[in-house]
Design a protein around this motif. Structure first.
Motif, mmCIF file in Angstrom:
data_model
loop_
_atom_site.group_PDB
_atom_site.id
_atom_site.type_symbol
_atom_site.label_atom_id
_atom_site.label_comp_id
_atom_site.label_asym_id
_atom_site.label_seq_id
_atom_site.Cartn_x
_atom_site.Cartn_y
_atom_site.Cartn_z
ATOM 1 N N HIS A 168 0.837 -1.206 0.000
ATOM 2 C CA HIS A 168 0.000 0.000 0.000
ATOM 3 C C HIS A 168 0.870 1.254 0.000
ATOM 4 O O HIS A 168 1.878 1.322 0.692
ATOM 5 C CB HIS A 168 -0.923 -0.025 1.227
ATOM 6 C CG HIS A 168 -1.890 1.107 1.262
ATOM 7 N ND1 HIS A 168 -2.606 1.515 0.155
ATOM 8 C CD2 HIS A 168 -2.262 1.940 2.265
ATOM 9 C CE1 HIS A 168 -3.385 2.540 0.489
ATOM 10 N NE2 HIS A 168 -3.180 2.820 1.753
ATOM 11 N N VAL A 196 -9.841 -6.447 -0.303
ATOM 12 C CA VAL A 196 -8.660 -7.014 -0.978
ATOM 13 C C VAL A 196 -8.186 -8.264 -0.228
ATOM 14 O O VAL A 196 -7.938 -9.317 -0.838
ATOM 15 C CB VAL A 196 -7.526 -5.953 -1.078
ATOM 16 C CG1 VAL A 196 -6.234 -6.588 -1.579
ATOM 17 C CG2 VAL A 196 -7.959 -4.799 -1.985
ATOM 18 N N VAL A 214 -6.080 -6.664 -7.115
ATOM 19 C CA VAL A 214 -5.913 -5.202 -7.157
ATOM 20 C C VAL A 214 -7.286 -4.531 -7.103
ATOM 21 O O VAL A 214 -8.245 -5.040 -7.675
ATOM 22 C CB VAL A 214 -5.179 -4.740 -8.444
ATOM 23 C CG1 VAL A 214 -3.778 -5.296 -8.506
ATOM 24 C CG2 VAL A 214 -5.954 -5.103 -9.705
ATOM 25 N N VAL A 230 -5.965 1.455 -11.565
ATOM 26 C CA VAL A 230 -5.665 0.536 -10.475
ATOM 27 C C VAL A 230 -5.039 1.269 -9.283
ATOM 28 O O VAL A 230 -4.241 2.169 -9.443
ATOM 29 C CB VAL A 230 -4.777 -0.600 -11.029
ATOM 30 C CG1 VAL A 230 -4.071 -1.324 -9.932
ATOM 31 C CG2 VAL A 230 -5.650 -1.564 -11.824
ATOM 32 N N THR A 260 -4.005 1.047 -4.758
ATOM 33 C CA THR A 260 -3.506 0.179 -3.688
ATOM 34 C C THR A 260 -4.467 0.332 -2.514
ATOM 35 O O THR A 260 -5.194 1.332 -2.472
ATOM 36 C CB THR A 260 -2.071 0.548 -3.239
ATOM 37 O OG1 THR A 260 -2.082 1.798 -2.562
ATOM 38 C CG2 THR A 260 -1.108 0.581 -4.416
ATOM 39 N N GLN A 293 -2.736 -3.436 -2.891
ATOM 40 C CA GLN A 293 -2.787 -4.633 -3.721
ATOM 41 C C GLN A 293 -2.412 -5.804 -2.812
ATOM 42 O O GLN A 293 -1.532 -5.676 -1.962
ATOM 43 C CB GLN A 293 -1.802 -4.504 -4.885
ATOM 44 C CG GLN A 293 -2.136 -3.298 -5.773
ATOM 45 C CD GLN A 293 -1.301 -3.205 -7.039
ATOM 46 O OE1 GLN A 293 -0.320 -3.934 -7.217
ATOM 47 N NE2 GLN A 293 -1.691 -2.307 -7.928
ATOM 48 N N ASP A 348 3.730 -0.980 -10.528
ATOM 49 C CA ASP A 348 2.988 -1.611 -9.425
ATOM 50 C C ASP A 348 3.379 -3.079 -9.304
ATOM 51 O O ASP A 348 4.043 -3.642 -10.186
ATOM 52 C CB ASP A 348 1.463 -1.410 -9.564
ATOM 53 C CG ASP A 348 0.814 -2.316 -10.613
ATOM 54 O OD1 ASP A 348 1.529 -2.866 -11.479
ATOM 55 O OD2 ASP A 348 -0.425 -2.457 -10.560
ATOM 56 N N ALA A 350 1.395 -5.770 -9.007
ATOM 57 C CA ALA A 350 0.613 -6.693 -9.827
ATOM 58 C C ALA A 350 1.259 -6.868 -11.200
ATOM 59 O O ALA A 350 1.207 -7.952 -11.788
ATOM 60 C CB ALA A 350 -0.816 -6.173 -9.970
ATOM 61 N N VAL A 393 -4.208 -11.905 -12.285
ATOM 62 C CA VAL A 393 -4.406 -10.857 -11.282
ATOM 63 C C VAL A 393 -5.894 -10.529 -11.308
ATOM 64 O O VAL A 393 -6.450 -10.240 -12.374
ATOM 65 C CB VAL A 393 -3.576 -9.601 -11.633
ATOM 66 C CG1 VAL A 393 -3.925 -8.452 -10.689
ATOM 67 C CG2 VAL A 393 -2.071 -9.902 -11.592
ATOM 68 N N VAL A 431 -9.411 -8.379 -10.059
ATOM 69 C CA VAL A 431 -9.771 -6.996 -9.724
ATOM 70 C C VAL A 431 -10.981 -6.996 -8.789
ATOM 71 O O VAL A 431 -11.963 -7.680 -9.056
ATOM 72 C CB VAL A 431 -10.117 -6.200 -11.006
ATOM 73 C CG1 VAL A 431 -10.430 -4.746 -10.664
ATOM 74 C CG2 VAL A 431 -8.964 -6.272 -12.004
#
Ligand SMILES: Nc1ccn([C@@H]2O[C@H](COP(=O)(O)OP(=O)(O)OP(=O)(O)O)[C@@H](O)[C@H]2O)c(=O)n1
Ligand SMILES: C[C@](O)(CO)[C@H](O)COP(=O)(O)O
Length: 247
Positions: A105, A120, A132, A175, A177, A179, A206, A208, A218, A220
């Motif tokens: 983060h 998350v 993410v 996107v 954080t 993540q 990032d 991801a 990944v 979402v």
């Protein structure tokens, strides 16, 4: 098994242009890094924090976060690296043996709400190895190339770039954080990313992205406007209004 949050706070904040690192800039009476740490703690799903700190400030920033009564979690601090990717890797090396889920983060997203953190972590704990938060993109986005081969930097002048594509924005996400990752996946992604960063002198923006480069999925989850990133003075003004609204 426990969840660790790596709170990245080692950046200098060049685009904000203050005379102190961005994570230490004040927002509604407290430094950005403290806002972010408090909201991670308030989620109730984070067991410990590692803060990546600007050069020479690991003790000061570590104590600031560790002694804050609203944080109340075990905190370790480490000097970050020259890129965000290197800072996260430094934080990851401090993960205790019992950590199985890692959140990454940005202190630059100080108002990311506890509910987003929980969303998350829940998705990772449900078996998704990389998660993410993402928001729909509201602008029409274009992919561009330099108009002339001599154009070295982007946006040099009104005719410096030419549009080559308009991606379907319904398939784009901005996107944010935190993540979240299954720890072994994030470790492997960073090891692989470090090899490529050395070879190509290119750091990922990032975490991801490093997992994607391994060819792994990944996922979402819904992002949150409050998790906006503070990059410029204008962002800080907007965040100040949001923080006021919150209190
Ligand atoms: N070497 C770095 C660079 C960035 N970060 C952290 O990564 C997050 C996202 O970075 P960004 O918003 O780009 O922050 P800065 O690098 O400080 O900003 P700038 O690019 O304007 O200098 C921030 O919380 C920042 O502190 C970090 O830990 N280590
Ligand atoms: C990680 C991040 O916040 C996701 O949007 C973003 O990529 C950080 O970017 P920056 O270039 O370091 O500001």
């Amino acid at each position: 098994m426990t969840t660790l949050a790596i709170l990245t706070a080692a950046g200098s904040g060049t685009r904000l242009g203050r005379d102190l690192p961005k994570a230490l800039v004040d927002l509604a009476g407290f430094p950005l890094v403290l806002h972010a740490a408090r909201r991670l703690a308030a989620s109730g799903v984070v067991d410990s924090l590692v803060v990546t700190c600007p050069p020479g400030l690991a003790v000061e920033v570590g104590e600031l976060v560790a002694h804050d009564p609203q944080v109340g979690l075990p905190v370790r601090a480490v000097e970050g690296g020259s890129t965000r990717q290197a800072s996260v890797a430094a934080g990851l090396r401090l993960a205790a043996a019992d950590v199985d889920v890692v959140l990454v983060h940005d202190a630059a997203r100080p108002l990311a709400p506890p509910g987003l953190v929980r969303r998350v972590v829940a998705a990772v704990r449900q078996g998704h190895a990389a998660v993410v938060p993402g928001l729909p993109v509201v602008d029409t986005v274009k992919r561009v190339v330099p108009t002339s081969p001599d154009t070295v930097t982007r946006a040099e002048g009104p005719l410096a770039e030419r549009v080559v594509e308009t991606p379907d924005r319904g398939l784009l996400r901005a996107v944010q954080t935190p993540q979240g990752f299954d720890r072994p996946v994030l470790v492997r992604a960073h090891e692989d990313g470090a090899r490529r960063a050395d070879a190509e002198h290119l750091a990922a923006t990032d975490d991801a992205g490093l997992v994607e480069a391994l060819g792994l999925p990944v996922h979402v989850v819904a992002g949150d406007d409050a998790a906006m990133k503070i990059t410029t003075e204008r962002d800080l003004l907007v965040a100040g209004l949001l923080a006021e609204e919150e209190s």
